[in-house]
Structures are given as C-alpha cells and as structure tokens.
Design a protein around this motif. Structure first.
Motif, PDB file in Angstrom:
ATOM      1  N   THR A  35     -13.983  -9.624 -13.519  1.00  8.88           N
ATOM      2  CA  THR A  35     -12.621  -9.917 -13.078  1.00  8.88           C
ATOM      3  C   THR A  35     -12.724 -10.660 -11.758  1.00  8.88           C
ATOM      4  O   THR A  35     -13.439 -10.231 -10.862  1.00  8.88           O
ATOM      5  N   LEU A  36     -12.028 -11.764 -11.664  1.00 11.67           N
ATOM      6  CA  LEU A  36     -12.131 -12.605 -10.477  1.00 11.67           C
ATOM      7  C   LEU A  36     -10.771 -12.750  -9.810  1.00 11.67           C
ATOM      8  O   LEU A  36      -9.773 -13.045 -10.468  1.00 11.67           O
ATOM      9  N   THR A  37     -10.718 -12.533  -8.503  1.00 11.44           N
ATOM     10  CA  THR A  37      -9.488 -12.780  -7.752  1.00 11.44           C
ATOM     11  C   THR A  37      -9.812 -13.644  -6.539  1.00 11.44           C
ATOM     12  O   THR A  37     -10.875 -13.523  -5.942  1.00 11.44           O
ATOM     13  N   PRO A  38      -8.885 -14.524  -6.179  1.00 14.54           N
ATOM     14  CA  PRO A  38      -9.079 -15.319  -4.972  1.00 14.54           C
ATOM     15  C   PRO A  38      -8.984 -14.405  -3.761  1.00 14.54           C
ATOM     16  O   PRO A  38      -8.258 -13.416  -3.785  1.00 14.54           O
TER      17      PRO A  38
ATOM     18  N   VAL C  13      -6.890  -4.293 -15.889  1.00 13.69           N
ATOM     19  CA  VAL C  13      -6.870  -5.755 -15.925  1.00 13.69           C
ATOM     20  C   VAL C  13      -6.354  -6.167 -17.297  1.00 13.69           C
ATOM     21  O   VAL C  13      -6.877  -5.741 -18.328  1.00 13.69           O
ATOM     22  N   ALA C  14      -5.298  -6.967 -17.294  1.00 15.10           N
ATOM     23  CA  ALA C  14      -4.641  -7.312 -18.552  1.00 15.10           C
ATOM     24  C   ALA C  14      -4.130  -8.742 -18.520  1.00 15.10           C
ATOM     25  O   ALA C  14      -4.002  -9.346 -17.454  1.00 15.10           O
ATOM     26  N   GLU C  15      -3.827  -9.264 -19.674  1.00 13.82           N
ATOM     27  CA  GLU C  15      -3.185 -10.572 -19.745  1.00 13.82           C
ATOM     28  C   GLU C  15      -1.849 -10.503 -19.010  1.00 13.82           C
ATOM     29  O   GLU C  15      -1.124  -9.520 -19.122  1.00 13.82           O
ATOM     30  N   ALA C  16      -1.528 -11.565 -18.292  1.00  8.52           N
ATOM     31  CA  ALA C  16      -0.314 -11.559 -17.478  1.00  8.52           C
ATOM     32  C   ALA C  16       0.944 -11.339 -18.311  1.00  8.52           C
ATOM     33  O   ALA C  16       1.936 -10.794 -17.834  1.00  8.52           O
ATOM     34  N   LEU C  17       0.899 -11.697 -19.575  1.00  5.63           N
ATOM     35  CA  LEU C  17       2.110 -11.587 -20.402  1.00  5.63           C
ATOM     36  C   LEU C  17       2.556 -10.144 -20.628  1.00  5.63           C
ATOM     37  O   LEU C  17       3.700  -9.893 -20.987  1.00  5.63           O
ATOM     38  N   THR C  35      -0.168  -1.662  -7.185  1.00  3.61           N
ATOM     39  CA  THR C  35      -0.492  -2.896  -6.473  1.00  3.61           C
ATOM     40  C   THR C  35      -0.957  -3.912  -7.499  1.00  3.61           C
ATOM     41  O   THR C  35      -1.804  -3.602  -8.335  1.00  3.61           O
ATOM     42  N   LEU C  36      -0.388  -5.096  -7.461  1.00  2.00           N
ATOM     43  CA  LEU C  36      -0.702  -6.101  -8.464  1.00  2.00           C
ATOM     44  C   LEU C  36      -1.285  -7.343  -7.801  1.00  2.00           C
ATOM     45  O   LEU C  36      -0.729  -7.853  -6.824  1.00  2.00           O
ATOM     46  N   THR C  37      -2.392  -7.831  -8.326  1.00  2.59           N
ATOM     47  CA  THR C  37      -2.945  -9.099  -7.855  1.00  2.59           C
ATOM     48  C   THR C  37      -3.225 -10.001  -9.046  1.00  2.59           C
ATOM     49  O   THR C  37      -3.595  -9.526 -10.120  1.00  2.59           O
ATOM     50  N   PRO C  38      -3.030 -11.314  -8.861  1.00  5.85           N
ATOM     51  CA  PRO C  38      -3.361 -12.253  -9.935  1.00  5.85           C
ATOM     52  C   PRO C  38      -4.878 -12.281 -10.097  1.00  5.85           C
ATOM     53  O   PRO C  38      -5.610 -12.092  -9.129  1.00  5.85           O
ATOM     54  N   ALA C  39      -5.344 -12.516 -11.315  1.00  5.30           N
ATOM     55  CA  ALA C  39      -6.784 -12.481 -11.570  1.00  5.30           C
ATOM     56  C   ALA C  39      -7.139 -13.372 -12.746  1.00  5.30           C
ATOM     57  O   ALA C  39      -6.278 -13.808 -13.506  1.00  5.30           O
ATOM     58  N   GLN C  40      -8.408 -13.647 -12.870  1.00  3.60           N
ATOM     59  CA  GLN C  40      -8.945 -14.213 -14.097  1.00  3.60           C
ATOM     60  C   GLN C  40      -9.980 -13.220 -14.596  1.00  3.60           C
ATOM     61  O   GLN C  40     -10.606 -12.537 -13.802  1.00  3.60           O
ATOM     62  N   SER C  56      -4.567 -13.542 -15.877  1.00  2.22           N
ATOM     63  CA  SER C  56      -4.567 -12.093 -15.988  1.00  2.22           C
ATOM     64  C   SER C  56      -3.947 -11.468 -14.754  1.00  2.22           C
ATOM     65  O   SER C  56      -3.718 -12.138 -13.745  1.00  2.22           O
ATOM     66  N   ILE C  57      -3.660 -10.197 -14.859  1.00  2.00           N
ATOM     67  CA  ILE C  57      -3.233  -9.433 -13.697  1.00  2.00           C
ATOM     68  C   ILE C  57      -4.182  -8.256 -13.525  1.00  2.00           C
ATOM     69  O   ILE C  57      -4.760  -7.751 -14.485  1.00  2.00           O
ATOM     70  N   ARG C  58      -4.325  -7.846 -12.270  1.00  5.76           N
ATOM     71  CA  ARG C  58      -5.122  -6.673 -11.924  1.00  5.76           C
ATOM     72  C   ARG C  58      -4.157  -5.692 -11.290  1.00  5.76           C
ATOM     73  O   ARG C  58      -3.573  -5.981 -10.240  1.00  5.76           O
ATOM     74  N   VAL C  59      -3.957  -4.568 -11.949  1.00  6.71           N
ATOM     75  CA  VAL C  59      -2.999  -3.581 -11.460  1.00  6.71           C
ATOM     76  C   VAL C  59      -3.755  -2.336 -11.006  1.00  6.71           C
ATOM     77  O   VAL C  59      -4.598  -1.823 -11.737  1.00  6.71           O
ATOM     78  N   GLU C  60      -3.465  -1.890  -9.797  1.00 10.82           N
ATOM     79  CA  GLU C  60      -4.088  -0.693  -9.239  1.00 10.82           C
ATOM     80  C   GLU C  60      -3.009   0.389  -9.108  1.00 10.82           C
ATOM     81  O   GLU C  60      -1.954   0.132  -8.539  1.00 10.82           O
TER      82      GLU C  60
END
Lengths: 101, 101, 101
Positions: A35-38, C13-17, C35-40, C56-60
């Motif tokens: 998983t990659l984040t900026p 970590v999931a698809e943003a949709l 807490t949500l961060t954009p991710a690949q 993708s999104i990374r949700v904590e």
C-alpha cells in the motif's frame, strides 16, 4: 470470533524517486502486496525531502517473517546508505494468512 | 538476520492548521524525525474536520519511550482539550536504533 | 508518565468506490472514529487498483476488541469476496480509552 494469524507489517518511507525500484525490490524479496501513500518526511539526520523534488512515499508491506528479513537486508545493502530511507516493522493480525505467505 | 531493536511509533491525527506548531512541539520533545500524510478524519466526539478547512494531517513519529512520554504529556497539556486530535502508540522494530535515541 | 490503555487499531485498504459504504458499516459495527488517507495498492492476488478508477483508500479505525471483531466479520461477509480489500489489526496504546469504547 475471527481466526486471526500473525504476519509482519513493514513500513518504508523513502524519497519518491525510488518508488519503481523499491516496488520491484519488494517483489523480488517475495512481497505479494503493498500500500502506497504520498508523504512528507524529515529523518533523524535532518535531511528533509523537499516537496519540490517530489516528496516522499510511505509504503506498507504485509509479509512473512522470512520475507520481512529479506526486505531488511535489501534496505541495508542498497538503500540506507544512499537515500533518505526510514523503515520499521511490527507484528499484525490478518484474517487470511495464506495470502501473505 | 537483521538485528532489530524496539522503539515507539506514535501516530497523531490532527487538524491541518496545527501542523507547524505540532512539528515544532515534536522537535522540542526530542523527536528527531516524522512522516506526514494528508488525511481526513472523524473522531469519537463526532467532530468531523471539514475538507474545506484544510482537512487533517496524520503524523508518524519514531521515538524512544522517554520522548514518546513527553509527546503524550504535551498532547494532553496543549492539544486534546482544544483541537480535534487523536493519538496512539505502539512498539515497532527498527534496524538502527541509535538514529531514534 | 501518561496512563495508557490498550485498544485495537484496524487498517483497511480498499478500492475508493466503497468508501461511503465502508464508513457506514464501520459506524454500524460500533466504530466511533476513523482516519482516511488516499492510497494506491497492489494486493496478493495481483489485482492492482488503477489510479484511473479512483485509486484506493486506507482507513484506520481505533476500536475495542469487540468492535474490531464485528468489523472483521463484516469484512469477511460483505467485502473480501467481492472487492480488492486488505485488512490487518494490532494493539495500540491510547491516553483516553473511554473515547474508543
């Protein structure tokens, strides 16, 4: 109750310019996902990666202990000396261990 | 086999507007590096930080137990009461402990 | 010395949709913040989520063990089969446990 098993979560923060090479190396070490984040970062050696230069990336990898050890070795051999790279690892629980072995 | 040692990883999620002050306070507490990622968050008190107001930041700090305790104290004294701040910590393994002490 | 208590940190970590639906489900499971961060990401099944499709999104999520177990169950029932979702959990220390129970 979910049946959870333990794998190693490894976090690597690096200059964005090493992204492709790092991902390749993670695969070569046996990692099967990431998983990659900026990110922006400042390391203990006070080397602040300029946002102008493209900033940093934060890569998270779930792996077996063996694969994690290979990644540590790779970072030590090829990254820590030359790049502003930080890394840390810790045990986490996952539901489907087989995906990460 | 890499020789790993334990340090504390601390994660702080805060409104973006406190970024500069928080980074300064982390340094004053003895933290020698941090990783920052943009974030959105909703806290337990249902205070959702609007994206219009600049969103949130997620700051990760690796530190000794002593430095982590000082950061906890600072957060309690100056942040938790006034800002939408969440924080948590956990032990992680690093390869070069000396960088974080 | 801060008085810390343990809660579970869960990372998804999931698809943003699936963002809206996932956040709703987390609340329904009893989670009180995230807490949500954009991710690949690239998962173990080699399904790489295209950036074109929204990434993708990374949700904590910080939660009690009970709430975390409910989230695991929900992921297993409704997400793992249909979406490129990865999840892991680990214990973390917080200063004010009552916020997460």
């Amino acid at each position: 109750m979910p049946e959870l098993s333990e794998v190693t979560c490894m976090v690597i923060v690096a200059e964005a310019l090493v992204e492709s090479r790092l991902i390749e190396d993670l695969h070569a070490c046996g990692a099967r996902g990431w998983t990659l984040t900026p990110a922006q970062g400042q390391g203990p050696r006070n080397r602040r990666v300029s946002e102008i230069e493209g900033g940093s990336i934060r890569v998270e990898v779930l792996a077996s202990v063996d694969v994690a050890n290979q990644i540590w070795q790779k970072l030590e051999d090829d990254y820590f000396g030359d790049y502003g790279v930080s890394a840390w690892s810790y045990p986490v629980q996952v539901l489907r261990t087989s995906r990460y072995r």
